[in-house]
Design an enzyme around this catalytic site. Sequence first.
Site, PDB file in Angstrom:
ATOM      1  N   LYS A 176       1.338  -1.382   0.283  1.00 41.95           N
ATOM      2  CA  LYS A 176       0.171  -0.077  -0.232  1.00 41.95           C
ATOM      3  C   LYS A 176       0.790   1.373   0.181  1.00 41.95           C
ATOM      4  O   LYS A 176       1.692   1.022   1.120  1.00 41.95           O
ATOM      5  CB  LYS A 176      -1.000   0.245   1.162  1.00 41.95           C
ATOM      6  CG  LYS A 176      -1.538   0.703   1.396  1.00 41.95           C
ATOM      7  CD  LYS A 176      -2.633   0.642   2.818  1.00 41.95           C
ATOM      8  CE  LYS A 176      -3.565   1.929   3.883  1.00 41.95           C
ATOM      9  NZ  LYS A 176      -3.282   3.228   3.359  1.00 41.95           N
TER      10      LYS A 176
HETATM   11  P1  FBP Z   1      -6.885   7.127   4.198  1.00 45.17           P
HETATM   12  O1  FBP Z   1      -7.068   6.808   2.901  1.00 45.17           O
HETATM   13  O2  FBP Z   1      -7.714   8.146   4.514  1.00 45.17           O
HETATM   14  O3  FBP Z   1      -5.597   8.299   3.596  1.00 45.17           O
HETATM   15  O4  FBP Z   1      -5.787   6.658   4.798  1.00 45.17           O
HETATM   16  C1  FBP Z   1      -4.946   5.195   4.613  1.00 45.17           C
HETATM   17  C2  FBP Z   1      -4.031   5.586   6.253  1.00 45.17           C
HETATM   18  O5  FBP Z   1      -2.799   4.734   5.541  1.00 45.17           O
HETATM   19  C3  FBP Z   1      -4.753   5.243   7.521  1.00 45.17           C
HETATM   20  O6  FBP Z   1      -4.612   3.888   6.894  1.00 45.17           O
HETATM   21  C4  FBP Z   1      -3.843   6.044   8.387  1.00 45.17           C
HETATM   22  O7  FBP Z   1      -4.578   5.946   8.824  1.00 45.17           O
HETATM   23  C5  FBP Z   1      -3.436   6.851   7.464  1.00 45.17           C
HETATM   24  O8  FBP Z   1      -3.957   7.011   6.003  1.00 45.17           O
HETATM   25  C6  FBP Z   1      -1.904   7.781   7.822  1.00 45.17           C
HETATM   26  O9  FBP Z   1      -1.598   8.504   6.837  1.00 45.17           O
HETATM   27  P2  FBP Z   1      -0.150   9.452   6.991  1.00 45.17           P
HETATM   28  O10 FBP Z   1       0.685   8.862   8.133  1.00 45.17           O
HETATM   29  O11 FBP Z   1       0.515   9.170   5.815  1.00 45.17           O
HETATM   30  O12 FBP Z   1      -0.664   9.775   8.013  1.00 45.17           O
END
Ligand code: FBP
Length: 262
Positions: A176
């Site tokens: 991911k």
């Molecule tokens: P989003 O689709 O809201 O970006 O979520 C994906 C994700 O990986 C979540 O699982 C996690 O909470 C968040 O983004 C972490 O984002 P970052 O570390 O970039 O703030």
Amino acid sequence: MRPFDDTPLARDGKVLILAYDHGLEHGPVDFEDVPESANPEHVFDVATHPAVTGLAVQKGVAEAYYPEYDDVTLLAKLNGTSNLWTGEPDSAVNWSVGYAADVGADAVGFTLYGGSNHEVEMAEEFREAQEGAREHDLPVVMWSYPRGQGVKNDTKPGVIAYAARQALELGADVAKVKYPGSRAGMEEVVEMAGPTKVIMSGGSKADDRAFLERVRAVMDAGGAGLAVGRNVFQRDDPEAILDALEQVIFEDASVDAALAER
Ligand code: FBP
């Protein structure tokens, strides 16, 4: 080990994970736009949409809510840290694979911050999680996010391609990654991942067309789908965007067709 495509996390070889670990990672601010999104029951209900192949949550939410929703494919996000932490990027391992399997997990997820001063420890923790997942025949999704002192620009395609490659090298079934800015950039990322499937991380809320165009570019580049949080649960009508995502990801629809169908 089951082929990934035979696991419940895959639908026709594609993936659409609804990510809902934001209460830990970002805190209540992510729920301000749509207050009912703070209620896990609301998001578990959204995750029953047929487009969603898995719901990623932390341990406490799984323990408290999953037993009522065993029709949802549970992805146990094993590590995670709050935004209150201000040190070099790191992520606490909050539950073991064995315990996640006891709770009913169908898959596990794990964040690796390549380039962080804590990368070595995180990779060793990932080893334990990945080998535990193999023992329990659970697919492994790596949130592969280069950041920290070793990373100057975490949005460069080459850096994101490296992140996808780390996921392959360390044994993840799915990488991911953040969107590298273009279809061409995503093609490079997908190539580096080899047999590891690449999915895009949703990112902060965008307008429908801009968001769907990014997803379309990921699919056209050979990506396998999406893990999305805010772009679903921060919408007043999460089902409508999931309908459109189902068209683009699983039915190979254009963005125009997906928007027209809603
Ligand atoms: P989003 O689709 O809201 O970006 O979520 C994906 C994700 O990986 C979540 O699982 C996690 O909470 C968040 O983004 C972490 O984002 P970052 O570390 O970039 O703030």
